[in-house]
Each structure stands twice: as structure tokens, then as C-alpha cells.
Design an enzyme around this catalytic site. Structure first.
Site, PDB file in Angstrom:
ATOM      1  N   GLY A  12       1.187  -1.424  -0.003  1.00 19.51           N
ATOM      2  CA  GLY A  12      -0.478   0.203  -0.095  1.00 19.51           C
ATOM      3  C   GLY A  12       0.943   1.082  -0.517  1.00 19.51           C
ATOM      4  CB  ALA A  13       4.384   1.351  -1.407  1.00 18.80           C
ATOM      5  N   GLY A  15      -0.104   4.600  -1.007  1.00 18.76           N
ATOM      6  CA  GLY A  15      -1.735   5.506   0.124  1.00 18.76           C
ATOM      7  C   GLY A  15      -1.032   6.524   1.092  1.00 18.76           C
ATOM      8  CG  LEU A  17      -1.392   4.562   7.591  1.00 19.02           C
ATOM      9  CD1 LEU A  17      -1.272   5.341   8.542  1.00 19.02           C
ATOM     10  CD2 LEU A  17      -1.357   3.170   8.014  1.00 19.02           C
ATOM     11  CE1 TYR A 131      -4.751  -4.527   6.539  1.00 23.07           C
ATOM     12  CE2 TYR A 131      -6.048  -4.859   8.836  1.00 23.07           C
ATOM     13  CZ  TYR A 131      -5.233  -4.501   8.064  1.00 23.07           C
ATOM     14  OH  TYR A 131      -4.896  -3.394   8.187  1.00 23.07           O
ATOM     15  CG  HIS A 247      -6.702   5.067  19.473  1.00 26.18           C
ATOM     16  ND1 HIS A 247      -5.603   4.092  18.745  1.00 26.18           N
ATOM     17  CD2 HIS A 247      -7.203   5.684  18.958  1.00 26.18           C
ATOM     18  CE1 HIS A 247      -5.676   4.587  17.610  1.00 26.18           C
ATOM     19  NE2 HIS A 247      -6.237   5.534  17.611  1.00 26.18           N
ATOM     20  CE  LYS A 339     -15.854  14.439  28.305  1.00 19.15           C
ATOM     21  NZ  LYS A 339     -16.413  15.383  28.860  1.00 19.15           N
ATOM     22  NE  ARG A 352      -9.618  16.184  33.505  1.00 18.75           N
ATOM     23  CZ  ARG A 352      -8.425  17.128  33.400  1.00 18.75           C
ATOM     24  NH1 ARG A 352      -9.200  17.592  35.224  1.00 18.75           N
ATOM     25  NH2 ARG A 352      -7.949  18.066  32.863  1.00 18.75           N
TER      26      ARG A 352
HETATM   27  C1  BG6 Z   1      -7.098   8.083  14.273  1.00 15.96           C
HETATM   28  C2  BG6 Z   1      -7.718   7.979  14.292  1.00 15.96           C
HETATM   29  O1  BG6 Z   1      -6.983   6.071  15.210  1.00 15.96           O
HETATM   30  O2  BG6 Z   1      -6.573   8.500  15.323  1.00 15.96           O
HETATM   31  C3  BG6 Z   1      -8.134   9.169  13.549  1.00 15.96           C
HETATM   32  O3  BG6 Z   1      -8.717   6.723  12.619  1.00 15.96           O
HETATM   33  C4  BG6 Z   1      -8.482  10.466  14.344  1.00 15.96           C
HETATM   34  O4  BG6 Z   1      -9.576   9.788  13.218  1.00 15.96           O
HETATM   35  C5  BG6 Z   1      -6.625   9.812  15.240  1.00 15.96           C
HETATM   36  O5  BG6 Z   1      -7.709  11.311  13.799  1.00 15.96           O
HETATM   37  C6  BG6 Z   1      -6.059  10.449  16.343  1.00 15.96           C
HETATM   38  O6  BG6 Z   1      -4.605  10.048  16.143  1.00 15.96           O
HETATM   39  P1  BG6 Z   1      -3.333  11.106  17.502  1.00 15.96           P
HETATM   40  O7  BG6 Z   1      -2.133  10.625  17.537  1.00 15.96           O
HETATM   41  O8  BG6 Z   1      -3.626  12.292  16.615  1.00 15.96           O
HETATM   42  O9  BG6 Z   1      -3.935  11.101  18.931  1.00 15.96           O
END
Ligand code: BG6
Length: 490
Positions: A12-13, A15, A17, A131, A247, A339, A352
């Protein structure tokens, strides 16, 4: 550290990302000499037909944002100090992959070390839908014959429990878990990596980190821009799949887990996954309570549907505030508020931790607010502790102040590496500590799938909020209902 010829193959070079994250991270590692040019070769692979030079100039384009160092790497590329080859081919036929293998093998033969060992790292900067077929092609055509082969994949790993498990099984049939590196780039952030040290290397925190002392925990992600050209992707996934399920939940696990036996990556991930599961004889039960409707606030910013790729009646949330409750001895009764929102008033991410009130308060401190420990993940990494102190002067009154550790001031001149650099280096070293294991992924989907399905069916609707605001007012009300006491400046 291992030595021997190292081939990094970016699939995907051509692209986005690869251009924004993978190549700059590789260049920075090279520039800082974490990978040596005499053993390192980059291979790019994608469908677009182009020459090696085309790829070079394509990568060069985002340079202004990344600074001079990348420019230097570009010069190295041009002069042949740093080597890069591009191959075009489809993702579902053997032909291109055979050609790719031939090129890697030629390079390996030319560079092979005395012991003949070679390393092949395949970075899939691709949509997850391909994938399985790409992994199949790698397995069929491109396996390393004289050393390891590793695969790096990015989220989204599926859309719900079922699709994620299907994807995991398809890849799992081809590669062992020790070969698969699932990136969650939050695990590569400095402050996230700091969590284990803070919690388990400081006597100060050890006895306080529990339900007896902590009232509530918030893990918050805000962005001050909208979806900006990612409407197609975003509308299919929404903020919960984009940020919270991966995340923020990863961060939650590091905040909530028990102390691992050692820093071994399996020990750490064993403890993280136990936040979700209690192993009780044969019975495997989830320790995170199912999410209740009244503990969810969804939002969608006004103007979101103006994006050409977003349907007029989209029900996709761009904001969500969700309370998770962990039923174990340490956390029973403590709400974890996750959130995340797009197009809000600020861009920041923090953890927090709010402590309970002091019993038998003789100073009337309640007026000043509670103790809080805040870790700012970004921007400007920092941690601070909100404390009540005596107001300086003749009077005996209290004021809330902060013990403040701001990284910019304290570690002046120290560059904090980008998450992708760190994680890529880990993949080369074979350290899986900061990567998501299959069982963690499954458990994370387990928690959110019922809620996501209800949103997909339109049973829960997002509340509209203004761009540049704090999100729906209902989210602030939810926070107060969860027991959060507003402190100065929040
Ligand atoms: C990505 C999301 O995983 O993380 C994005 O797909 C988001 O929508 C990004 O903007 C945020 O990453 P960071 O490192 O800027 O907080």
C-alpha cells in the site's frame, strides 16, 4: 539486538497512511541510526504503476510538515545511501508477489550476513478487507527462508465481534500470533508507555490506586477538526470504532490492570486482558458490565452530513461519552468515563483520575475541589496533581494549586519520538508488548458490539452539537451524574 539483512516491505506504498506515517517513521529511525543503511532496504508495493523515482517524489511531498530530517533522508534515497525499490502488482494474484519475492531475495543474497540470517517485515498499509488475501499471498510467495517474517497490521480490525474474529481466524491460519503485530498507535505514545512506570514504580501511587481512594476516572480524546475528507471511512465506522473501542480502551486497561509479573510482553498483556475477564474455573466471564443506555451520550456535529460521502440521514456518532464499570476488587463502584469527539473546541487527550473527598474536612476544602491526577497525553505531554494548599499570606484559607510536570520544561531539548517510530522499532526487535493480542481484541469487541449494533440499527440516536463546542451538554450532565466534581479549569 539482531543483525542481518533487514527488508521492510510496505504494502500500500502509494497510499496515505504509508506517506504520512510509515515512511516518515522509517526515515526517522534510519536518521537516528536505529536501523543501519548497510543492512536495510525498503520495498514498496501497490497497485499503482510507477517507478522507484515516482515513489520517492511521492514520499517527499509531505516534507514541509515533517522538517529537515526527512529531507535529508530523501537526499540519502536519491544518492543511493538508503535503498528503496518499488514493485506494482495486484493484491490477489501471485504474479506481483513472486516478483517482489525475487527482488527481496536478490537483495538478501547481496547483503546476507556471515550467519546468513535475514529479516522480512511486511507492513500492511492497506484496508483490512484485503488483509486475508495479502497475507495468503505473502505466505505463498514471500516467506523468508533464512530468518523471521513478521506482519504489521493497522486498525480497523473488523467492525464488530464477528467480523473481527473472522479476520483474526483468517490471518491466524497463516501466521502465528508471534508473527502478527496489531498496531494501536496510542500504545506507542510516550505518556501511555509511562503509565506502567508511574503506577508500579512509585510507592506514592501504589496504595492509592483503587476504589477506596479514587472516585472516578476519565479518559478523554478531543479533536478540534471534523472528518475532513475521510467521510467515506468515518461514516462506516463512527467515533466508537475509530477511537474508543481501541485507543481509549487500551489506555483504560493500562490504568486499571493489576501489576504484571514482569515486563515480559505476555505478562503485561495477560494482565490487560484480565481487566475484561475473570478466569473462574471453566467459566470465562466478562468483568466489565454491559453498557447501559442511560450511561451513553452520543453526538454528531452540525454540518457533518454536508460531507459528500456522508448520507443525508447518517446516524453515525462523531462524539460519544460512555461509562464502563469494572467489577473487581480494585474498581467496583468506580466509573470509567470514556469520551471522544471530533470538531470540538480543543485538541487534546488526557487521563483524569479524580480522588474522593477527604473525610472529616476541617478546612472546607470541598469548595476548592478534589485532588486530581491528570496525565496529558497530547499535545504538550505533562502530568499534574491538583492539590489543596494554603493560600499564601496571612490568612488561613485554602486554594487549589498544581504540582506540575510539564515535559517541555522538564526535558527541554529532548525529542519525544512519534508513536509509529517506536512501534516500528519494536516490530524489528520482536517486542510485542505494545501490540494488541488477539484475545484483547476479541474482548474489546465483546464490550462494544451490542451497543454498536443498536446504533447501526438506529435504535440510539446522536444529539446534534455545534462545531467548536464541548459536545452535547448531556455529556457534561452524565459526567456529573457519574460523580465527577468539577474542578477549577475543567
Ligand atoms: C486515528 C483515527 O486512529 O487516530 C483518527 O482514525 C484520529 O480519526 C487519530 O484523528 C488520532 O491520532 P492522534 O495520534 O493524533 O491522537
Amino acid at each position: 539486538a539482531e543483525t542481518g539483512c533487514l527488508s521492510i516491505i510496505v504494502l500500500g506504498a502509494s497510499g496515505d497512511l504509508a506517506k504520512k506515517k510509515t515512511f516518515p517513521a522509517l526515515f526517522n529511525l534510519y536518521r537516528q541510526r536505529f536501523i543501519q543503511s548497510n543492512e536495510f532496504h525498503i520495498f514498496g508495493y501497490a497497485r499503482t504503476e510507477m517507478s522507484d523515482d515516482d515513489l520517492r517524489s511521492r514520499i517527499r511531498r509531505p516534507i514541509p510538515a515533517l522538517g529537515f530530517s526527512i529531507f535529508l533522508c530523501y537526499i540519502c534515497l536519491q544518492s543511493g545511501l538508503l535503498q528503496m525499490k518499488y514493485t506494482s502488482g495486484s493484491y490477489d494474484t501471485e504474479e506481483g508477489f513472486r516478483l517482489l519475492d525475487k527482488q527481496i531475495s536478490e537483495h538478501e543474497e547481496a547483503k546476507s550476513s556471515a550467519d546468513g540470517s535475514c529479516r522480512r517485515l511486511f507492513y500492511l498499509a492497506l484496508p483490512p478487507s484485503v488483509y486475508p488475501v495479502v497475507c495468503k499471498m505473502i505466505k505463498l510467495c514471500c516467506m523468508n527462508k533464512c530468518g523471521w517474517t513478521r506482519i504489521v497490521v493497522e486498525k480497523p480490525f473488523g467492525k464488530d465481534l464477528e467480523s473481527a474474529e473472522k479476520l483474526s481466524s483468517q490471518i491466524g491460519e497463516l501466521f502465528g500470533e508471534h508473527q502478527i503485530y496489531r498496531i494501536d498507535h496510542y500504545l506507542g505514545k510516550e505518556m501511555v508507555q509511562n503509565l506502567l512506570v508511574l503506577r508500579f514504580a512509585n510507592r506514592l501511587f501504589v496504595p492509592l490506586w483503587n476504589r477506596d481512594n479514587i472516585d472516578n476516572v476519565q479518559i478523554v480524546f478531543r479533536e478540534d477538526f471534523g472528518i475532513e475528507g475521510r467521510g467515506g471511512y468515518f461514516d462506516e465506522y463512527g467515533i466508537i470504532r475509530d477511537i474508543i473501542q481501541n485507543h481509549l480502551l487500551q489506555v483504560l486497561c493500562l490504568v486499571a490492570m493489576e501489576k504484571p509479573v514482569s515486563l515480559d510482553s505476555e505478562h503485561i498483556r495477560d494482565e490487560k486482558v484480565k481487566v475484561y475477564f475473570f478466569f473462574n474455573a471453566e467459566l470465562e466471564s466478562i468483568s466489565v458490565e454491559p453498557i447501559k443506555d442511560e450511561e451513553v451520550v452520543l453526538g454528531q456535529y452540525h454540518g457533518y452530513r454536508d460531507d459528500s460521502k456522508v448520507p443525508d440521514h447518517s446516524n453515525t456518532p462523531t462524539f460519544a461519552s460512555i461509562i464502563l464499570r469494572i467489577h473487581n476488587e480494585r474498581w467496583e463502584g468506580v466509573p470509567f468515563i470514556l469520551k471522544a469527539g471530533k470538531a470540538l473546541s480543543s485538541k487534546k487527550a488526557d487521563i483524569r483520575v479524580q480522588f474522593k473527598d477527604v473525610p472529616g474536612d476541617i478546612f472546607n476544602c470541598e469548595k476548592q475541589g478534589r485532588n486530581e491526577f491528570v496525565m496529558r497525553l497530547q499535545p504538550s505531554e505533562a502530568m499534574y496533581m491538583k492539590l489543596a494548599v494554603k493560600q499564601p499570606g496571612l490568612e488561613m484559607s485554602t486554594v487549589q494549586s498544581e504540582l506540575d510536570l510539564s515535559y517541555k520544561q522538564r526535558y527541554h531539548g529532548v525529542t519525544i519520538p512519534d508513536a509509529y517510530e517506536r512501534l516500528l522499532l519494536d516490530t524489528i526487535h520482536g517486542d510485542q508488548q505494545h501490540f494488541v493480542r488477539r484475545d484483547e481484541l476479541k474482548a474489546a469487541w465483546d464490550i462494544f458490539t451490542p451497543l454498536l449494533h443498536r446504533i447501526d440499527k438506529g435504535e440510539l440516536k446522536p444529539i446534534s452539537y455545534q462545531q467548536g463546542s464541548r459536545g452535547p451538554a448531556e455529556a457534561d450532565e452524565l459526567l456529573l451524574r457519574a460523580g465527577y466534581v468539577r474542578t477549577h479549569g475543567y
